[in-house]
Write an enzyme that holds these catalytic residues in place. Structure first.
Site, mmCIF file in Angstrom:
data_model
loop_
_atom_site.group_PDB
_atom_site.id
_atom_site.type_symbol
_atom_site.label_atom_id
_atom_site.label_comp_id
_atom_site.label_asym_id
_atom_site.label_seq_id
_atom_site.Cartn_x
_atom_site.Cartn_y
_atom_site.Cartn_z
ATOM 1 N N ASP A 51 0.831 -1.200 0.000
ATOM 2 C CA ASP A 51 0.000 0.000 0.000
ATOM 3 C C ASP A 51 0.867 1.253 0.000
ATOM 4 O OD1 ASP A 51 -2.594 1.430 0.371
ATOM 5 O OD2 ASP A 51 -1.710 1.946 2.292
ATOM 6 N N GLU A 123 -1.644 -5.497 -4.004
ATOM 7 C CA GLU A 123 -0.730 -4.712 -3.170
ATOM 8 C C GLU A 123 0.399 -5.594 -2.647
ATOM 9 O OE1 GLU A 123 -3.291 -1.073 -1.235
ATOM 10 O OE2 GLU A 123 -3.377 -3.009 -0.213
#
Length: 254
Positions: A51, A123
Protein backbone atom coordinates in the site's frame (compact mmCIF):
# COMPACT_ATOMS: atom_id res chain seq x y z
CA UNK A 1 2.70 -24.73 -8.37
CA UNK A 2 6.00 -24.39 -10.23
CA UNK A 3 4.32 -24.23 -13.61
CA UNK A 4 1.67 -21.83 -12.35
CA UNK A 5 4.31 -19.70 -10.69
CA UNK A 6 6.24 -19.56 -13.94
CA UNK A 7 3.04 -18.72 -15.82
CA UNK A 8 2.24 -15.79 -13.53
CA UNK A 9 5.77 -14.45 -13.71
CA UNK A 10 5.52 -14.47 -17.49
CA UNK A 11 2.24 -12.57 -17.30
CA UNK A 12 3.66 -9.84 -15.08
CA UNK A 13 6.93 -9.70 -16.99
CA UNK A 14 9.02 -10.21 -13.86
CA UNK A 15 11.07 -13.21 -12.73
CA UNK A 16 11.50 -13.60 -8.98
CA UNK A 17 14.88 -14.37 -7.51
CA UNK A 18 13.14 -15.50 -4.31
CA UNK A 19 9.99 -17.37 -5.32
CA UNK A 20 9.00 -17.65 -1.65
CA UNK A 21 8.11 -13.97 -1.75
CA UNK A 22 5.73 -14.63 -4.62
CA UNK A 23 4.06 -17.48 -2.76
CA UNK A 24 3.67 -15.30 0.33
CA UNK A 25 2.06 -12.58 -1.77
CA UNK A 26 -0.45 -15.10 -3.10
CA UNK A 27 -1.31 -16.67 0.27
CA UNK A 28 -4.56 -15.49 1.83
CA UNK A 29 -4.95 -15.62 5.61
CA UNK A 30 -7.70 -18.24 5.25
CA UNK A 31 -5.15 -20.64 3.75
CA UNK A 32 -2.45 -20.06 6.36
CA UNK A 33 -5.02 -20.44 9.14
CA UNK A 34 -6.32 -23.67 7.67
CA UNK A 35 -2.92 -25.23 7.06
CA UNK A 36 -1.03 -24.12 10.16
CA UNK A 37 1.27 -27.15 10.18
CA UNK A 38 2.80 -26.08 6.88
CA UNK A 39 3.69 -22.69 8.44
CA UNK A 40 2.70 -20.61 5.44
CA UNK A 41 2.99 -16.87 5.88
CA UNK A 42 -0.03 -15.00 4.60
CA UNK A 43 0.13 -11.84 2.51
CA UNK A 44 -1.14 -9.33 5.08
CA UNK A 45 2.31 -7.91 5.93
CA UNK A 46 3.16 -7.59 2.25
CA UNK A 47 -0.20 -5.93 1.64
CA UNK A 48 0.67 -3.36 4.32
CA UNK A 49 4.00 -2.60 2.66
CA UNK A 50 2.55 -2.68 -0.85
CA UNK A 51 0.00 0.00 0.00
CA UNK A 52 2.81 2.40 0.91
CA UNK A 53 5.01 1.40 -2.03
CA UNK A 54 2.17 1.93 -4.51
CA UNK A 55 1.38 5.32 -2.99
CA UNK A 56 5.04 6.35 -3.29
CA UNK A 57 5.32 5.12 -6.89
CA UNK A 58 2.22 7.05 -7.97
CA UNK A 59 3.21 10.16 -6.00
CA UNK A 60 6.71 10.14 -7.49
CA UNK A 61 5.35 9.63 -11.02
CA UNK A 62 2.74 12.40 -10.76
CA UNK A 63 5.19 14.79 -9.11
CA UNK A 64 7.65 14.46 -11.97
CA UNK A 65 5.06 14.32 -14.77
CA UNK A 66 2.69 17.11 -13.73
CA UNK A 67 5.02 19.88 -12.56
CA UNK A 68 2.34 22.53 -12.99
CA UNK A 69 -0.19 20.97 -10.62
CA UNK A 70 -0.50 22.05 -6.96
CA UNK A 71 -0.46 19.60 -4.08
CA UNK A 72 -4.24 19.45 -3.80
CA UNK A 73 -4.75 18.40 -7.42
CA UNK A 74 -1.98 15.81 -7.23
CA UNK A 75 -3.60 14.36 -4.12
CA UNK A 76 -6.98 14.06 -5.85
CA UNK A 77 -5.46 12.29 -8.87
CA UNK A 78 -3.52 9.90 -6.64
CA UNK A 79 -6.67 9.07 -4.67
CA UNK A 80 -8.46 8.18 -7.90
CA UNK A 81 -5.62 5.80 -8.81
CA UNK A 82 -4.70 4.21 -5.49
CA UNK A 83 -7.98 2.54 -4.54
CA UNK A 84 -9.57 -0.90 -4.41
CA UNK A 85 -11.32 -0.40 -7.75
CA UNK A 86 -8.04 0.18 -9.61
CA UNK A 87 -6.20 -2.62 -7.85
CA UNK A 88 -8.92 -5.13 -8.59
CA UNK A 89 -8.74 -4.18 -12.29
CA UNK A 90 -5.02 -4.89 -12.30
CA UNK A 91 -5.64 -8.25 -10.64
CA UNK A 92 -8.29 -9.18 -13.18
CA UNK A 93 -6.07 -8.19 -16.10
CA UNK A 94 -3.46 -10.76 -15.05
CA UNK A 95 -6.01 -13.32 -13.73
CA UNK A 96 -4.38 -13.06 -10.30
CA UNK A 97 -7.29 -14.83 -8.63
CA UNK A 98 -6.36 -18.08 -10.37
CA UNK A 99 -3.04 -18.21 -8.53
CA UNK A 100 -4.18 -17.43 -4.99
CA UNK A 101 -3.84 -19.85 -2.09
CA UNK A 102 -7.22 -19.82 -0.36
CA UNK A 103 -8.77 -21.80 2.47
CA UNK A 104 -11.62 -24.14 1.58
CA UNK A 105 -14.24 -21.83 3.05
CA UNK A 106 -12.99 -18.79 1.16
CA UNK A 107 -12.69 -20.84 -2.01
CA UNK A 108 -16.26 -22.09 -1.76
CA UNK A 109 -17.69 -18.59 -1.24
CA UNK A 110 -16.12 -17.02 -4.32
CA UNK A 111 -12.90 -15.69 -2.82
CA UNK A 112 -11.02 -15.85 -6.10
CA UNK A 113 -13.21 -13.16 -7.59
CA UNK A 114 -13.83 -11.06 -4.46
CA UNK A 115 -12.73 -7.48 -5.07
CA UNK A 116 -11.15 -6.94 -1.66
CA UNK A 117 -9.08 -10.13 -1.84
CA UNK A 118 -7.89 -9.31 -5.36
CA UNK A 119 -6.98 -5.75 -4.41
CA UNK A 120 -5.08 -6.88 -1.31
CA UNK A 121 -3.20 -9.53 -3.29
CA UNK A 122 -2.20 -6.92 -5.88
CA UNK A 123 -0.73 -4.71 -3.17
CA UNK A 124 1.09 -7.74 -1.74
CA UNK A 125 2.46 -8.58 -5.19
CA UNK A 126 3.78 -5.02 -5.60
CA UNK A 127 5.54 -5.33 -2.25
CA UNK A 128 7.00 -8.72 -3.18
CA UNK A 129 8.43 -7.31 -6.40
CA UNK A 130 9.84 -4.35 -4.47
CA UNK A 131 11.55 -6.59 -1.91
CA UNK A 132 12.85 -8.95 -4.58
CA UNK A 133 13.93 -6.49 -7.27
CA UNK A 134 13.87 -3.01 -5.81
CA UNK A 135 11.91 0.18 -6.34
CA UNK A 136 12.63 0.41 -10.07
CA UNK A 137 11.17 -3.04 -10.79
CA UNK A 138 8.11 -2.32 -8.67
CA UNK A 139 7.65 0.95 -10.55
CA UNK A 140 7.95 -0.83 -13.89
CA UNK A 141 5.20 -3.26 -12.86
CA UNK A 142 2.86 -0.51 -11.66
CA UNK A 143 3.32 1.70 -14.70
CA UNK A 144 2.92 -1.23 -17.10
CA UNK A 145 -0.26 -2.57 -15.52
CA UNK A 146 -1.82 0.67 -14.30
CA UNK A 147 -0.86 2.88 -17.23
CA UNK A 148 -4.40 3.26 -18.58
CA UNK A 149 -5.82 3.92 -15.13
CA UNK A 150 -3.18 6.59 -14.46
CA UNK A 151 -3.85 8.25 -17.82
CA UNK A 152 -7.62 8.30 -17.25
CA UNK A 153 -7.19 9.74 -13.75
CA UNK A 154 -4.94 12.52 -15.03
CA UNK A 155 -7.51 13.36 -17.71
CA UNK A 156 -10.27 13.42 -15.11
CA UNK A 157 -12.10 10.50 -16.71
CA UNK A 158 -12.31 8.44 -13.53
CA UNK A 159 -15.31 9.38 -11.44
CA UNK A 160 -14.42 9.42 -7.77
CA UNK A 161 -16.64 7.19 -5.69
CA UNK A 162 -16.22 8.86 -2.32
CA UNK A 163 -18.55 6.41 -0.56
CA UNK A 164 -16.43 3.44 -1.60
CA UNK A 165 -13.18 5.22 -0.76
CA UNK A 166 -14.44 6.21 2.68
CA UNK A 167 -15.53 2.62 3.27
CA UNK A 168 -12.09 1.33 2.26
CA UNK A 169 -10.26 3.87 4.41
CA UNK A 170 -12.18 3.29 7.62
CA UNK A 171 -13.40 -0.30 7.55
CA UNK A 172 -10.12 -1.84 6.52
CA UNK A 173 -9.09 -1.83 10.20
CA UNK A 174 -12.33 -0.98 11.95
CA UNK A 175 -15.58 -2.90 12.44
CA UNK A 176 -17.82 0.12 13.04
CA UNK A 177 -20.55 0.62 10.44
CA UNK A 178 -20.75 3.63 8.16
CA UNK A 179 -24.32 4.85 7.76
CA UNK A 180 -26.00 7.71 5.91
CA UNK A 181 -29.02 9.60 7.25
CA UNK A 182 -31.24 12.08 5.42
CA UNK A 183 -31.58 15.09 7.73
CA UNK A 184 -33.34 17.65 5.52
CA UNK A 185 -34.91 18.23 2.11
CA UNK A 186 -35.79 21.64 0.74
CA UNK A 187 -37.60 23.03 -2.29
CA UNK A 188 -40.52 21.94 -4.47
CA UNK A 189 -40.88 18.36 -5.71
CA UNK A 190 -39.44 19.20 -9.13
CA UNK A 191 -36.34 20.93 -7.67
CA UNK A 192 -35.54 19.38 -4.30
CA UNK A 193 -32.24 19.69 -2.46
CA UNK A 194 -31.23 16.96 -0.01
CA UNK A 195 -28.98 17.15 3.03
CA UNK A 196 -27.30 13.94 4.21
CA UNK A 197 -25.11 13.13 7.20
CA UNK A 198 -22.64 10.25 7.33
CA UNK A 199 -21.89 8.51 10.63
CA UNK A 200 -19.16 6.18 11.86
CA UNK A 201 -21.01 4.23 14.48
CA UNK A 202 -22.84 7.03 16.29
CA UNK A 203 -20.30 9.74 15.41
CA UNK A 204 -21.07 12.33 12.73
CA UNK A 205 -18.06 12.56 10.38
CA UNK A 206 -19.43 14.36 7.31
CA UNK A 207 -22.30 16.32 5.78
CA UNK A 208 -23.30 16.72 2.14
CA UNK A 209 -25.90 18.50 0.04
CA UNK A 210 -27.07 17.41 -3.42
CA UNK A 211 -29.93 17.44 -5.91
CA UNK A 212 -30.54 13.75 -5.22
CA UNK A 213 -30.10 11.51 -2.21
CA UNK A 214 -27.24 9.65 -3.91
CA UNK A 215 -25.45 12.90 -4.75
CA UNK A 216 -25.88 14.10 -1.17
CA UNK A 217 -24.41 10.83 0.12
CA UNK A 218 -21.40 11.22 -2.16
CA UNK A 219 -20.90 14.79 -0.96
CA UNK A 220 -21.16 13.68 2.67
CA UNK A 221 -18.53 10.98 2.09
CA UNK A 222 -16.36 13.55 0.29
CA UNK A 223 -16.69 15.89 3.25
CA UNK A 224 -15.53 13.12 5.58
CA UNK A 225 -12.65 12.19 3.24
CA UNK A 226 -11.46 15.79 2.91
CA UNK A 227 -11.71 16.60 6.61
CA UNK A 228 -8.04 15.69 6.90
CA UNK A 229 -7.24 18.23 9.59
CA UNK A 230 -5.62 17.26 12.87
CA UNK A 231 -8.77 17.86 14.90
CA UNK A 232 -10.91 15.38 12.91
CA UNK A 233 -8.15 12.80 13.01
CA UNK A 234 -7.69 13.22 16.74
CA UNK A 235 -11.40 12.92 17.46
CA UNK A 236 -11.80 9.84 15.25
CA UNK A 237 -8.67 8.21 16.65
CA UNK A 238 -9.89 8.83 20.21
CA UNK A 239 -13.30 7.36 19.33
CA UNK A 240 -11.76 4.22 17.86
CA UNK A 241 -9.37 3.92 20.80
CA UNK A 242 -12.23 4.27 23.28
CA UNK A 243 -14.02 1.47 21.43
CA UNK A 244 -10.97 -0.72 22.21
CA UNK A 245 -10.45 -1.85 18.66
CA UNK A 246 -7.88 -4.59 18.33
CA UNK A 247 -5.84 -2.83 15.69
CA UNK A 248 -4.32 0.63 16.00
CA UNK A 249 -5.50 3.07 13.35
CA UNK A 250 -2.07 4.37 12.50
CA UNK A 251 -3.15 6.08 9.28
CA UNK A 252 -5.23 8.51 11.34
CA UNK A 253 -2.22 9.85 13.20
CA UNK A 254 0.26 10.25 10.34
Amino acid sequence: MKSKSYELQKKINYEFQDVKLLKEALTHSSYSNEYKKIKNRNNERLEFLGDSILGLIISNYLFRLKKELPEGELTKIRAAIVCERSLKEVAKSIQLGEYLYLGKGEESTGGRTRDSILADATEALIAAIYLDGGFRKATDFVLEHMGDIISQAIQGKIMRDYKTQLQELIQKDNKENITYKLVDQLGPDHDKTFKMNVFLGEKLIGTGIGKSKKEAEQEAAKDAMEAENWLWKRKLYRYLFDKKTEKKMMFFVI
